[in-house]
Design a protein around this motif. Structure first.
Motif, short mmCIF file in Angstrom:
data_model
loop_
_atom_site.label_atom_id
_atom_site.label_comp_id
_atom_site.label_asym_id
_atom_site.label_seq_id
_atom_site.Cartn_x
_atom_site.Cartn_y
_atom_site.Cartn_z
N PHE A 81 0.68 12.62 -2.71
CA PHE A 81 1.23 12.73 -4.06
C PHE A 81 1.43 11.34 -4.67
O PHE A 81 1.14 11.13 -5.85
N LEU A 82 1.92 10.39 -3.88
CA LEU A 82 2.08 9.03 -4.40
C LEU A 82 0.73 8.41 -4.76
O LEU A 82 0.63 7.66 -5.74
N MET A 83 -0.30 8.73 -4.00
CA MET A 83 -1.64 8.26 -4.34
C MET A 83 -2.10 8.83 -5.67
O MET A 83 -2.68 8.12 -6.51
N VAL A 84 -1.83 10.11 -5.89
CA VAL A 84 -2.22 10.77 -7.14
C VAL A 84 -1.47 10.14 -8.32
O VAL A 84 -2.05 9.91 -9.39
N ILE A 85 -0.17 9.85 -8.12
CA ILE A 85 0.61 9.22 -9.20
C ILE A 85 0.04 7.86 -9.53
O ILE A 85 -0.02 7.47 -10.70
N ARG A 86 -0.37 7.11 -8.52
CA ARG A 86 -0.92 5.77 -8.76
C ARG A 86 -2.23 5.85 -9.55
O ARG A 86 -2.53 4.97 -10.36
N ILE A 87 -3.01 6.91 -9.34
CA ILE A 87 -4.32 7.02 -9.99
C ILE A 87 -4.21 7.61 -11.39
O ILE A 87 -4.84 7.11 -12.33
N PHE A 88 -3.42 8.67 -11.56
CA PHE A 88 -3.35 9.41 -12.82
C PHE A 88 -2.05 9.11 -13.56
O PHE A 88 -1.07 8.66 -12.96
N PRO A 89 -2.02 9.41 -14.88
CA PRO A 89 -0.73 9.37 -15.60
C PRO A 89 0.27 10.31 -14.94
O PRO A 89 -0.11 11.34 -14.37
N PRO A 149 0.83 -1.21 0.00
CA PRO A 149 0.00 0.00 0.00
C PRO A 149 0.86 1.25 0.00
O PRO A 149 2.02 1.23 0.43
N VAL A 150 0.28 2.36 -0.48
CA VAL A 150 1.02 3.62 -0.57
C VAL A 150 1.49 4.07 0.80
O VAL A 150 2.58 4.65 0.94
N THR A 151 0.70 3.82 1.85
CA THR A 151 1.10 4.22 3.20
C THR A 151 2.41 3.56 3.59
O THR A 151 3.32 4.21 4.13
N ALA A 152 2.55 2.27 3.32
CA ALA A 152 3.79 1.56 3.65
C ALA A 152 4.95 2.06 2.81
O ALA A 152 6.07 2.24 3.32
N ILE A 153 4.70 2.30 1.53
CA ILE A 153 5.77 2.79 0.65
C ILE A 153 6.26 4.15 1.12
O ILE A 153 7.47 4.42 1.15
N THR A 154 5.33 5.03 1.50
CA THR A 154 5.71 6.35 1.99
C THR A 154 6.57 6.23 3.24
O THR A 154 7.60 6.91 3.37
#
Length: 226
Positions: free
Chosen positions: A154-162, A99-104
Motif C-alpha cells: 500500500f505504501l508503494m502504491v501511495i508513492r506511485i499514485f496520487p 526505501p518503502v521496505t525500511a519505512i514499513t
C-alpha cells in the motif's frame, strides 16, 4: 490506530460489515488530500468516489440496525478509517528518502511499542500452548500478508499514485471481505452484495482504467503523421 480499532470493531460487529464501514477511508482521503496535498478533484476521482460510496451505502443500509445495536463497534471502524486516511495523506505529503521496505519495518516496530504494552495492560496474556493449529496458521497469515506485505504494497502504491487514487483503489477490499465472510464464516450474501460489487468495480474502472485509456487516445491523436 488502524490495527487496534479494527481489532475491537470486528469483535463487536460482523466481520464483513466491519470491513465495509472501515473502507469509508477513501472518502476521508479525498477530502484531506485537497487542502493538505493540493491534489485536484478530477471528474474521474469524483465519479469513482461517488460510485464507491454508493456501493458501500447499498451494503451499509440494511445494517443501520446493527450500528444502533453495537454503536461502539461501528464507531471503532469509522475511527480506524479516519486514522488510516490521515496516515495515508501524511505519508504522501513528505519526501521520504528511505526505501518503502525500511519505512514499513520502522512503522511496524514503532507501533509495537504502543500496541504490546496496551495489550498486556488491557487483555489477559494468551495461552499460546493451548492455541490450535488453525489459530497458528491464521496468525502466521495475518502477520506475513496483511500486516507486513500489504502494508508495504500500500505504501508503494501511495508513492506511485496520487493519494486519492490509491485510496479509491482499496474499495475492492470490502467486497473481498464480504464474500470471504460468506465463504469462511457463513455470513449471508444476496442482491445487495452483488449490486455493491458492480458499483465498486465501476468505481475502480473509472478511476484507474479510464484515465489511462484517455491518455493513450490523446497520445495517438497528437502523434504527427509520417
Amino acid at each position: 490506530g488502524w490495527h487496534i480499532l479494527t481489532g475491537y470493531g470486528v469483535s463487536l460487529i460482523p466481520a464483513g460489515r466491519a470491513s465495509i464501514i472501515a473502507y469509508l477511508m477513501p472518502l476521508f482521503v479525498a477530502v484531506f488530500s485537497v487542502p493538505v496535498l493540493g491534489e485536484r478533484m478530477t471528474w474521474h476521482k469524483i465519479a469513482g468516489l461517488l460510485l464507491g460510496i454508493a456501493g458501500l451505502a447499498v451494503l451499509i443500509g440494511p445494517d443501520l440496525i446493527v450500528v444502533q445495536q453495537a454503536p461502539i463497534g461501528a464507531l471503532c471502524m469509522v475511527a480506524a478509517a479516519f486514522t488510516w486516511a490521515i496516515g495515508t495523506v501524511l505519508f504522501k505529503k513528505f519526501a521520504w528518502v528511505s526505501p518503502v521496505t525500511a519505512i514499513t519495518g520502522w512503522q511496524l516496530l514503532l507501533a509495537a511499542f504502543v500496541i504490546v504494552p496496551g495489550a498486556l495492560i488491557l487483555e489477559p496474556v494468551p495461552d499460546f500452548a493451548g492455541l490450535s493449529q488453525d489459530v497458528w496458521i491464521a496468525l502466521l497469515y495475518l502477520f506475513a500478508l496483511p500486516m507486513i506485505f500489504c502494508q508495504w504494497a500500500f505504501l508503494m502504491v501511495i508513492r506511485i499514485f496520487p493519494a486519492a487514487v490509491a485510496a479509491i483503489g482499496t474499495l475492492a477490499v470490502p467486497v473481498v471481505g464480504v464474500y470471504s465472510s460468506a465463504l469462511v464464516l457463513g455470513e449471508p450474501v444476496g442482491w445487495a452484495e452483488f449490486t455493491a460489487l458492480i458499483m465498486i468495480s465501476a468505481a475502480l474502472f473509472v478511476v484507474l482504467v479510464l484515465p489511462a485509456l484517455a491518455g493513450r487516445t490523446g497520445h495517438h491523436a497528437t502523434r504527427p503523421s509520417a
